[in-house]
Design a protein around this motif. Structure first.
Motif, PDB file in Angstrom:
ATOM      1  N   GLU A  30      24.499  62.940  42.994  1.00  0.00           N
ATOM      2  CA  GLU A  30      24.709  62.554  41.597  1.00  0.00           C
ATOM      3  C   GLU A  30      26.085  61.933  41.394  1.00  0.00           C
ATOM      4  OE1 GLU A  30      22.084  65.894  39.170  1.00  0.00           O
ATOM      5  OE2 GLU A  30      24.050  66.447  39.989  1.00  0.00           O
ATOM      6  N   TYR A  31      27.025  62.404  42.151  1.00  0.00           N
ATOM      7  CA  TYR A  31      28.434  62.036  41.969  1.00  0.00           C
ATOM      8  C   TYR A  31      28.802  60.730  42.647  1.00  0.00           C
ATOM      9  CZ  TYR A  31      33.511  63.158  41.877  1.00  0.00           C
ATOM     10  OH  TYR A  31      34.864  63.176  41.665  1.00  0.00           O
ATOM     11  N   SER A  32      28.169  60.456  43.804  1.00  0.00           N
ATOM     12  CA  SER A  32      28.643  59.377  44.677  1.00  0.00           C
ATOM     13  C   SER A  32      28.508  57.987  44.071  1.00  0.00           C
ATOM     14  CB  SER A  32      27.904  59.428  46.011  1.00  0.00           C
ATOM     15  OG  SER A  32      26.501  59.309  45.817  1.00  0.00           O
ATOM     16  N   PHE A  33      27.328  57.642  43.557  1.00  0.00           N
ATOM     17  CA  PHE A  33      27.091  56.286  43.087  1.00  0.00           C
ATOM     18  C   PHE A  33      28.002  55.933  41.895  1.00  0.00           C
ATOM     19  CE2 PHE A  33      23.646  53.063  41.676  1.00  0.00           C
ATOM     20  CZ  PHE A  33      24.306  52.051  42.359  1.00  0.00           C
ATOM     21  N   PRO A  34      28.128  56.802  40.890  1.00  0.00           N
ATOM     22  CA  PRO A  34      29.049  56.483  39.792  1.00  0.00           C
ATOM     23  C   PRO A  34      30.505  56.351  40.228  1.00  0.00           C
ATOM     24  CG  PRO A  34      27.477  58.163  39.100  1.00  0.00           C
ATOM     25  CD  PRO A  34      27.304  57.997  40.575  1.00  0.00           C
ATOM     26  N   VAL A  35      30.947  57.185  41.188  1.00  0.00           N
ATOM     27  CA  VAL A  35      32.332  57.071  41.660  1.00  0.00           C
ATOM     28  C   VAL A  35      32.534  55.728  42.357  1.00  0.00           C
ATOM     29  CG1 VAL A  35      34.004  57.962  43.326  1.00  0.00           C
ATOM     30  CG2 VAL A  35      32.814  59.529  41.804  1.00  0.00           C
ATOM     31  N   LEU A  36      31.570  55.316  43.172  1.00  0.00           N
ATOM     32  CA  LEU A  36      31.653  54.001  43.802  1.00  0.00           C
ATOM     33  C   LEU A  36      31.660  52.895  42.741  1.00  0.00           C
ATOM     34  CD1 LEU A  36      29.183  54.648  46.746  1.00  0.00           C
ATOM     35  CD2 LEU A  36      31.645  54.298  46.948  1.00  0.00           C
ATOM     36  N   GLY A  37      30.974  53.142  41.634  1.00  0.00           N
ATOM     37  CA  GLY A  37      30.985  52.190  40.525  1.00  0.00           C
ATOM     38  C   GLY A  37      32.371  52.042  39.917  1.00  0.00           C
ATOM     39  N   LEU A  38      33.120  53.148  39.829  1.00  0.00           N
ATOM     40  CA  LEU A  38      34.484  53.071  39.308  1.00  0.00           C
ATOM     41  C   LEU A  38      35.399  52.275  40.248  1.00  0.00           C
ATOM     42  CD1 LEU A  38      35.099  56.668  37.873  1.00  0.00           C
ATOM     43  CD2 LEU A  38      34.693  54.548  36.609  1.00  0.00           C
ATOM     44  N   ILE A  39      35.212  52.474  41.575  1.00  0.00           N
ATOM     45  CA  ILE A  39      35.994  51.677  42.533  1.00  0.00           C
ATOM     46  C   ILE A  39      35.655  50.196  42.361  1.00  0.00           C
ATOM     47  CG2 ILE A  39      36.435  51.233  44.987  1.00  0.00           C
ATOM     48  CD1 ILE A  39      35.762  54.162  45.539  1.00  0.00           C
ATOM     49  N   PHE A  40      34.380  49.910  42.132  1.00  0.00           N
ATOM     50  CA  PHE A  40      33.940  48.539  41.893  1.00  0.00           C
ATOM     51  C   PHE A  40      34.644  47.961  40.664  1.00  0.00           C
ATOM     52  CE2 PHE A  40      31.162  45.799  39.364  1.00  0.00           C
ATOM     53  CZ  PHE A  40      30.937  44.757  40.236  1.00  0.00           C
ATOM     54  N   LEU A  41      34.681  48.720  39.562  1.00  0.00           N
ATOM     55  CA  LEU A  41      35.324  48.248  38.339  1.00  0.00           C
ATOM     56  C   LEU A  41      36.811  47.994  38.552  1.00  0.00           C
ATOM     57  CD1 LEU A  41      33.821  50.416  35.449  1.00  0.00           C
ATOM     58  CD2 LEU A  41      33.555  47.960  35.791  1.00  0.00           C
ATOM     59  N   ARG A  42      37.469  48.919  39.239  1.00  0.00           N
ATOM     60  CA  ARG A  42      38.906  48.792  39.479  1.00  0.00           C
ATOM     61  C   ARG A  42      39.197  47.562  40.326  1.00  0.00           C
ATOM     62  NH1 ARG A  42      43.944  48.697  39.130  1.00  0.00           N
ATOM     63  NH2 ARG A  42      45.291  50.514  39.435  1.00  0.00           N
ATOM     64  N   HIS A  43      38.391  47.357  41.349  1.00  0.00           N
ATOM     65  CA  HIS A  43      38.582  46.198  42.222  1.00  0.00           C
ATOM     66  C   HIS A  43      38.283  44.897  41.480  1.00  0.00           C
ATOM     67  CE1 HIS A  43      38.262  43.338  45.435  1.00  0.00           C
ATOM     68  NE2 HIS A  43      36.971  43.236  45.306  1.00  0.00           N
ATOM     69  N   ALA A  44      37.195  44.890  40.729  1.00  0.00           N
ATOM     70  CA  ALA A  44      36.813  43.686  39.988  1.00  0.00           C
ATOM     71  C   ALA A  44      37.908  43.284  39.009  1.00  0.00           C
ATOM     72  CB  ALA A  44      35.495  43.932  39.256  1.00  0.00           C
ATOM     73  N   TYR A  45      38.567  44.281  38.401  1.00  0.00           N
ATOM     74  CA  TYR A  45      39.634  43.985  37.448  1.00  0.00           C
ATOM     75  C   TYR A  45      40.842  43.373  38.161  1.00  0.00           C
ATOM     76  CZ  TYR A  45      43.162  44.560  33.819  1.00  0.00           C
ATOM     77  OH  TYR A  45      44.163  44.330  32.876  1.00  0.00           O
ATOM     78  N   ASN A  46      41.198  43.916  39.341  1.00  0.00           N
ATOM     79  CA  ASN A  46      42.315  43.330  40.099  1.00  0.00           C
ATOM     80  C   ASN A  46      42.053  41.866  40.418  1.00  0.00           C
ATOM     81  OD1 ASN A  46      43.464  45.929  40.166  1.00  0.00           O
ATOM     82  ND2 ASN A  46      44.288  45.585  42.209  1.00  0.00           N
ATOM     83  N   ARG A  47      40.849  41.588  40.877  1.00  0.00           N
ATOM     84  CA  ARG A  47      40.494  40.208  41.218  1.00  0.00           C
ATOM     85  C   ARG A  47      40.454  39.336  39.961  1.00  0.00           C
ATOM     86  NH1 ARG A  47      35.245  39.820  44.573  1.00  0.00           N
ATOM     87  NH2 ARG A  47      35.948  37.684  44.860  1.00  0.00           N
ATOM     88  N   PHE A  48      39.979  39.919  38.856  1.00  0.00           N
ATOM     89  CA  PHE A  48      39.905  39.201  37.580  1.00  0.00           C
ATOM     90  C   PHE A  48      41.301  38.776  37.115  1.00  0.00           C
ATOM     91  CE2 PHE A  48      40.291  39.517  32.945  1.00  0.00           C
ATOM     92  CZ  PHE A  48      39.344  38.589  32.527  1.00  0.00           C
ATOM     93  N   ILE A  49      42.266  39.709  37.153  1.00  0.00           N
ATOM     94  CA  ILE A  49      43.623  39.423  36.681  1.00  0.00           C
ATOM     95  C   ILE A  49      44.291  38.372  37.562  1.00  0.00           C
ATOM     96  CG2 ILE A  49      45.943  40.414  36.484  1.00  0.00           C
ATOM     97  CD1 ILE A  49      44.089  41.103  34.167  1.00  0.00           C
TER      98      ILE A  49
END
Length: 637
Positions: A30-49
């Protein structure tokens, strides 16, 4: 950020995130996929900026209107994801504590999916399962300042690290979606996918593609998208989503489709692939072989196996997808190498084609959820057109080559992977990699030795003594003595200075007790001594480690040419394989390594191994105790 710093960051992020899970009611799955989603969001934001700043700088400026606003199309050319404002990390991080953060994250993921068809129904949207406090604490963990300016590759490595750790903890269908990095790296290093079409018909979380991209970037110094096109197919819905998210995190494009490879061939790539890589599920039964699509499958040119086991379906798929010069590398159950009856007939035909290139036996404990040994199979269809090469197969037995990570997990070190690659290239007639590998080890050994020398001088100064015989030897040019003498010397240094520092530390403690006014100064001196000793010890161990790797290669291939080595490798021909009932088990051919004499036993090295084993057992005991305590608490005991 160097590798050691990245490792420290990964460990810290994982420990913080896993501690939260241990204190929540969520399972690892239950925990793994959402946590990986947060890493995705954090990375996407770095690339976005980063992309946004570059785009704004390059936009032309109108005399009256100035620069136009940045739009989604601009981000496509910058290889970055356009993020709506509600999905930007800055916005998420600034949410008030009163916000329904779970629902907010779900909507953020939906807004990204609305912008990109390839991510439709891919991103996690189960955040309402989490308590708000847990989500806010996770957001704070991934808001670590060290992540503000890291590159996409660093985020990719962090994503891979979390995938790996979740697999070890049993998340996502027992870890079947994740092939251990050691096996992925071994496959990539041997087939060397550097151009054309790369296909994985059981792609899991797309680890084969990610490592292929690393391989191309490190060896060809160019982006993978310039050299290869990735195609993947995966049966499980969750794994398909993980794969697409993994590719997005790494900034890679892939055509990944969901489908059961036994019945579906969505990409229609028979005879078209330059490289095929896979870790298919082993020993699958229940495939409906009565279906017309199976009975008449063009991917089964060597016949339909009669038993209820899909191993030889997969093996034929991998062969059939290759073009006339294509290479394949895949993981397979060890039992398949000797399987009898209809499977043996298929294996015989495969051997007779000349395409079987390398067979590798892998020991136990390389997988997180099963301890059985496995084999790596490699095909090279270009061999079929060369009579001399077609008659040769390299048998490689690596069951005794591994690093012990824990009592139930093994892997390959980076150096072991380099040695394997160098060995295979020697078999293919390439000495360059072997020589470059040795040169690299010599350079690292010499660098570590120099640091150890500096440590000797520094420790002597701190201890207030000199040791002319050691320092004289340290000053000798490297060419004046053999590595074995140098290794013996640094071992002596390690023993001598460890004892000397301990003696001085004990003396400082006694002096501090006798004269409390000196306590602060003596504590500072003790701390400096211990710090210098630790740095010195690390340099000694690193020097000895690389000397040992040099010895491993040189003792087996002294003249830099391929040679059969008892217990490790042997090149066999089809006549020998026929005489062995068409077995493709490496251990059946390579024989047994010569047992070293007792004088070769390194007591200090073995004690270090025992110490490491004890450390691992203690760490596992702590984890087990915490798990038991958590379970008891949940039961109200």
């Amino acid at each position: 950020m160097n590798r050691e710093q990245l490792k420290q960051l990964e460990d810290r992020l994982w420990k913080a995130a896993d501690d939260l899970r241990a204190n929540s009611k969520l399972t690892a799955t239950e925990y793994s996929f959402p946590v990986l989603g947060l890493i995705f969001l954090r990375h996407a934001y770095n690339r976005f900026i980063t992309a946004k700043a570059q785009i704004e700088e390059s936009l032309p400026s109108h005399p009256q209107r100035g620069k136009r606003p940045v739009n989604k199309t601009d981000f496509l050319s910058a290889n970055a994801i356009f993020l709506p404002e509600n999905a930007q990390w800055k916005t998420i991080n600034e949410l008030p504590e009163s916000a329904d953060v779970g629902e907010y994250l779900n909507e953020a993921m939906k807004s990204i999916e609305a912008e990109y068809e390839v991510l439709q129904d891919v991103l996690p949207k189960d955040y309402v399962l989490f308590e708000s406090d847990l989500l806010f604490r996770l957001i704070r963990i991934f808001n670590d300042p060290l992540l503000d300016n890291v590159t996409g590759d660093v985020f990719g490595r962090i994503y891979e690290y979390f995938l790996n750790k979740f697999a070890m903890s049993g998340a996502q269908e027992g870890g079947e979606f994740f092939t251990p990095p050691s096996l992925v790296n071994a496959i990539v290093n041997i087939i060397e996918p550097n151009h054309g079409t790369v296909f994985d018909p059981a792609c899991g979380s797309a680890g084969m593609f990610v490592q292929t991209a690393h391989f191309i970037e490190e060896n060809l110094h160019t982006e993978a998208s310039q050299k290869v096109t990735f195609y993947g197919q995966e049966k499980a819905d969750t794994n398909t989503k993980l794969a697409k998210m993994n590719m997005a995190v790494h900034g890679l494009d892939a055509k990944i489709m969901q489908g059961n490879t036994f019945y579906d061939d969505h990409h229609d790539l028979v005879g078209k692939c330059d490289f095929v890589m896979a870790n298919p599920p082993f020993n699958v039964d229940g495939v409906d072989k009565k279906k017309e699509s199976v009975k008449n499958d063009p991917r089964l040119p060597l016949g339909l196996p009669k038993n209820d086991n899909a191993n030889y379906l997969w093996i034929q798929y991998f062969y059939s997808y290759l073009n006339e010069t294509g290479r394949a590398g895949f993981v397979m159950a060890s039992s398949a190498s000797d399987a009898g009856h209809s499977e043996k007939k298929i294996r015989q035909q495969l051997v007779e084609t000349g395409a079987v290139d390398v067979m590798v036996s892998i020991g136990t404990k390389f997988f997180y959820t099963r301890s059985l040994p496995c084999s790596l199979w490699f095909f090279d269809r270009s061999k079929e057109q060369d009579a001399e090469r077609a008659d040769k197969i390299l048998m490689l037995d690596l069951r005794d080559v591994f690093r012990k990570v824990s009592s139930n997990l093994h892997d390959f070190t980076d150096e072991q992977l380099q040695n394997i690659q160098a060995l295979v290239r020697l078999y293919r007639g390439d000495r360059g990699t072997f020589n470059k590998t040795l040169d690299l080890y010599r350079e690292k050994s010499a660098t570590a030795f120099k640091k150890a020398q500096e440590g000797v001088e520094h420790l002597n100064n701190l201890l207030g003594n000199t040791s002319p015989e050691v320092l004289n030897l340290a000053a000798e040019p490297e060419s004046n003595y053999q590595n074995s003498k140098r290794s013996s010397t640094v071992k002596e240094w390690k023993v001598k200075y460890t004892k000397a520092v301990k003696k001085q530390v004990d003396s400082n403690k006694n002096e501090a007790k006798a004269d409390p006014s000196k306590r602060g100064e003596l504590k500072r001196k003790t701390g400096l001594l211990e710090k210098v000793l630790a740095t010195f010890t690390k340099a000694v161990e690193r020097h000895l480690y690389f000397d040992k790797e040099i010895e491993w290669l040189k003792s087996r291939f002294p003249d830099g040419n391929y040679a059969d080595v008892a217990g490790l490798c042997k090149v066999v021909n089809r006549k020998e394989i026929k005489a062995n009932d068409y077995s493709l088990t490496a251990g059946r051919y390579v024989g047994v390594a010569t047992v070293e004499e007792d004088e070769g036993f390194d007591f200090e090295e073995r004690m270090a191994e025992i110490k490491q084993e004890l450390k691992l057992l203690n760490e596992e005991a702590i984890v087990l105790a915490e798990t038991i305590q958590t379970d008891l608490t949940e039961l109200g005991i």
